[in-house]
Design a protein around this motif. Structure first.
Motif, PDB file in Angstrom:
ATOM      1  N   HIS A   7     -23.801 -32.453  68.085  1.00 53.85           N
ATOM      2  CA  HIS A   7     -22.998 -32.271  66.879  1.00 53.85           C
ATOM      3  C   HIS A   7     -22.170 -30.994  66.931  1.00 53.85           C
ATOM      4  N   VAL A   8     -22.511 -30.090  67.830  1.00 54.54           N
ATOM      5  CA  VAL A   8     -21.869 -28.772  67.862  1.00 54.54           C
ATOM      6  C   VAL A   8     -20.576 -28.832  68.664  1.00 54.54           C
ATOM      7  N   THR A   9     -19.517 -28.279  68.069  1.00 51.08           N
ATOM      8  CA  THR A   9     -18.221 -28.118  68.730  1.00 51.08           C
ATOM      9  C   THR A   9     -17.763 -26.690  68.461  1.00 51.08           C
ATOM     10  N   HIS A  10     -16.524 -26.364  68.775  1.00 47.42           N
ATOM     11  CA  HIS A  10     -16.049 -24.997  68.584  1.00 47.42           C
ATOM     12  C   HIS A  10     -14.788 -24.990  67.737  1.00 47.42           C
ATOM     13  N   GLN A  46     -28.971 -34.769  58.713  1.00 44.26           N
ATOM     14  CA  GLN A  46     -28.507 -35.858  59.562  1.00 44.26           C
ATOM     15  C   GLN A  46     -28.969 -37.159  58.928  1.00 44.26           C
ATOM     16  N   GLY A  47     -28.021 -38.052  58.681  1.00 46.37           N
ATOM     17  CA  GLY A  47     -28.329 -39.334  58.075  1.00 46.37           C
ATOM     18  C   GLY A  47     -28.931 -40.307  59.068  1.00 46.37           C
ATOM     19  N   ALA A  48     -29.383 -41.441  58.563  1.00 47.70           N
ATOM     20  CA  ALA A  48     -29.969 -42.479  59.414  1.00 47.70           C
ATOM     21  C   ALA A  48     -28.941 -43.036  60.386  1.00 47.70           C
ATOM     22  N   ASP A  49     -27.644 -42.909  60.050  1.00 46.43           N
ATOM     23  CA  ASP A  49     -26.579 -43.386  60.933  1.00 46.43           C
ATOM     24  C   ASP A  49     -26.216 -42.378  62.017  1.00 46.43           C
ATOM     25  N   TYR A  53     -24.310 -34.905  57.056  1.00 46.29           N
ATOM     26  CA  TYR A  53     -23.848 -34.931  55.668  1.00 46.29           C
ATOM     27  C   TYR A  53     -24.123 -33.571  55.045  1.00 46.29           C
ATOM     28  N   VAL A  54     -23.211 -33.125  54.187  1.00 42.44           N
ATOM     29  CA  VAL A  54     -23.330 -31.816  53.566  1.00 42.44           C
ATOM     30  C   VAL A  54     -23.206 -31.959  52.051  1.00 42.44           C
ATOM     31  N   ARG A  55     -23.994 -31.148  51.348  1.00 40.83           N
ATOM     32  CA  ARG A  55     -23.895 -31.092  49.884  1.00 40.83           C
ATOM     33  C   ARG A  55     -23.966 -29.635  49.469  1.00 40.83           C
ATOM     34  N   SER A  67     -35.767 -31.885  54.991  1.00 40.58           N
ATOM     35  CA  SER A  67     -34.999 -32.455  56.105  1.00 40.58           C
ATOM     36  C   SER A  67     -33.625 -31.798  56.269  1.00 40.58           C
ATOM     37  N   GLU A  68     -33.297 -30.809  55.434  1.00 41.69           N
ATOM     38  CA  GLU A  68     -31.975 -30.161  55.455  1.00 41.69           C
ATOM     39  C   GLU A  68     -32.065 -28.754  56.020  1.00 41.69           C
ATOM     40  N   TRP A  69     -30.918 -28.246  56.472  1.00 37.29           N
ATOM     41  CA  TRP A  69     -30.814 -26.845  56.863  1.00 37.29           C
ATOM     42  C   TRP A  69     -29.683 -26.214  56.069  1.00 37.29           C
TER      43      TRP A  69
END
Length: 107
Positions: A7-10, A46-49, A53-55, A67-69
């Motif tokens: 998931h990590v990019t720059h 991270q969702g099941a898909d 997702y961010v809130r 389950s969140e960071w």
């Protein structure tokens, strides 16, 4: 908790590690810092898909779930943010009326 390495990019501006996540409010993409932060105002999961997702953390829900960071939005920490795009909501100037062929009543 940390995001998975795939998931990590720059960031194109400052080259800091970021993750792209979809907002739970409207499904738009938002860059978040890949390094978890106790000062962050976002909760990422991270969702099941397999997508992130961010809130927003609010007064009603100030703590991330197990389950969140917790993370910072990258726009708040980037030393070289991209230029803002216009929303297109301003007044457009008009320079006259576009002519159209007359279509009279047909009876």
């Amino acid at each position: 908790m940390k995001p998975a390495s795939h998931h990590v990019t720059h960031c194109k501006g400052c080259r800091a590690p970021i993750c792209w996540a979809l907002t739970t409010a409207n499904g738009r993409r938002q860059p978040v810092d890949a390094t978890p932060s106790a000062e962050g105002n976002l909760a990422v999961t991270q969702g099941a898909d397999g997508l992130l997702y961010v809130r927003s953390l609010t007064k009603a829900h100030p703590e991330p779930r197990p389950s969140e960071w917790q993370a910072m939005p990258h726009h708040a920490t980037c030393p070289s943010p991209p230029p803002r795009r216009s929303s297109g909501g301003g007044q457009r100037s008009r320079s006259g009326v576009r002519r159209a062929p007359w279509q009279g009543l047909q009876g």
